[in-house]
Design an enzyme around this catalytic site. Structure first.
Site, PDB file in Angstrom:
ATOM      1  N   CYS A   1       0.968  -1.166   0.072  1.00 46.12           N
ATOM      2  CA  CYS A   1       0.125  -0.072   0.130  1.00 46.12           C
ATOM      3  C   CYS A   1       0.775   1.381  -0.137  1.00 46.12           C
ATOM      4  CB  CYS A   1      -0.990   0.040   1.343  1.00 46.12           C
ATOM      5  SG  CYS A   1      -0.075  -0.181   2.891  1.00 46.12           S
TER       6      CYS A   1
ATOM      7  N   HIS B   1      -1.658   1.653   7.595  1.00 45.91           N
ATOM      8  CA  HIS B   1      -2.225   1.619   5.953  1.00 45.91           C
ATOM      9  C   HIS B   1      -2.085   2.903   5.341  1.00 45.91           C
ATOM     10  CE1 HIS B   1      -4.013  -0.411   2.657  1.00 45.91           C
ATOM     11  NE2 HIS B   1      -4.965   0.426   2.757  1.00 45.91           N
TER      12      HIS B   1
ATOM     13  N   ASN C   1      -8.594   3.603  -2.087  1.00 48.39           N
ATOM     14  CA  ASN C   1      -7.819   2.340  -1.222  1.00 48.39           C
ATOM     15  C   ASN C   1      -7.305   1.588  -2.554  1.00 48.39           C
ATOM     16  OD1 ASN C   1      -6.722   0.760   0.328  1.00 48.39           O
ATOM     17  ND2 ASN C   1      -8.593   0.003   1.425  1.00 48.39           N
TER      18      ASN C   1
END
Length: 341
Positions: free
Chosen positions: A150, A287, A307
């Site tokens: 990520c 994240h 995302n």
């Protein structure tokens, strides 16, 4: 709480013969844990929808079913809080057969370095809502799969958005290049957006198109390109802590373009959609994501976050987080890009 982070969960999908959810024999069920008919049907539907073909009557099957039952209980708890209009909903999704530790270890692999508090001036006259998707500078939602990448996605997506904002055609740049080559980071095992930016800034490495260095969802050997090779290089960047300064962050978002942020995404394992207002409870960043907009026109003002868990997660791949109270914690670099042709 400063900053937040997400953990990326790897979906377990093994290849076995097709599922048979009905008419199972006593022999098939003899050694499995007791379960209600409703729970059995729900788990069967989940396995069919998300192609979980682990063998019946095995330790793996029983263990995954227990994690699935835990997910149902978690969702019931998360949904028990008083709900305002458009509040987040939690339930069964592609991560529901993972334990909490598996979800963290596979998906929440970003780390957030300390950064100075933002001390710049607030921008006046901000629009009531703003969304960079309307400006044509964002690529579609990606899926990092079972790789804790990520941090690399958020960096690359912000750079390619800045490149497009500067007048170049929108082009997807190589996440795999950052994953393989960014020193101090650990590829699919996790990394820091600031370390990745520092590497790009110090080395003047040019990010090549994704078509030249495609994503593989695993860490590989760094592929070097000559300085004469085309690509996009970072000229400079800034990292700030916006805790308690969400209005200032709005101004930076509008002025600078999409922002790479780290958030606390511990409850996102069960997120189905709506505006997140509670449940960011791990107290640290885990994240990385791309902040692309906000909307203050409704009863609940919210941030819009892109995302990298695919379009079947959340709001078609996006998360909405309440503005105010630093919900989930956001830690944001602003981006300045110099293009090489």
């Amino acid at each position: 709480m400063r900053g937040g982070g997400w953990f990326l969960v790897a979906a377990v999908s093994l290849v076995f013969p097709p599922l048979r959810c009905q008419n199972r024999s006593r022999e098939e069920t003899r050694t499995e844990f007791p379960r209600s008919a409703a729970a059995e049907a729900d788990f069967c539907s989940f396995r069919e929808k998300f192609h979980r073909n682990y063998e019946l009557n095995t330790e793996e099957f029983n263990r995954r079913h227990l994690y699935f039952q835990d997910a149902i209980k978690r969702a019931a708890y998360l949904n028990s809080f008083p709900a305002a209009p458009h509040s987040a909903k939690y339930g069964i999704n592609q991560f529901s057969d993972l334990s909490l530790n598996e979800f963290r270890d596979l998906y929440l692999r970003a780390s957030a370095d300390k950064a100075p508090p933002y001390s710049g001036e607030k921008r006046e006259g901000l629009p009531a809502k703003f969304d960079w998707r309307d400006e044509g500078v964002l690529a579609p939602v990606q899926n990092q799969q079972a790789c804790g990448s990520c941090w690399a996605f958020s960096v690359v997506e912000a750079i390619q958005a800045a490149h497009a904002r500067a007048g170049s055609p929108l082009e997807q740049l190589s996440v795999q290049q950052v994953l393989d080559c960014s020193f101090r980071n650990q590829g699919c095992s996790g990394g820091s957006t600031v370390w990745a930016l520092s590497w790009l800034n110090q080395t003047r490495v040019k990010l090549v198109p994704q078509s030249e260095y495609p994503y593989k969802a695993k860490t590989g050997i760094c592929h070097f390109f000559s300085q004469s090779h085309g690509g996009v290089a970072l000229k400079d960047f800034a990292a700030h802590d916006f805790s308690g300064q969400e209005e200032a962050m709005m101004g930076q978002l509008v002025s600078c373009g999409p922002l790479a942020v780290t958030v606390d995404a511990i409850s996102w394992q069960d997120y189905l959609g709506g505006i997140i207002q509670h449940h960011c409870s791990s107290q640290h960043a885990n994240h990385a994501i791309l902040l692309i907009g906000y909307d203050t026109t409704g009863d609940i003002p919210y941030w819009i976050l892109q995302n990298t868990w695919g379009t079947k997660w959340g709001n078609e791949g996006y998360a909405y987080v309440k503005i105010g109270g630093n919900i989930c914690g956001k830690y944001d670099p602003c981006w300045f890009i110099y293009m090489y042709f």
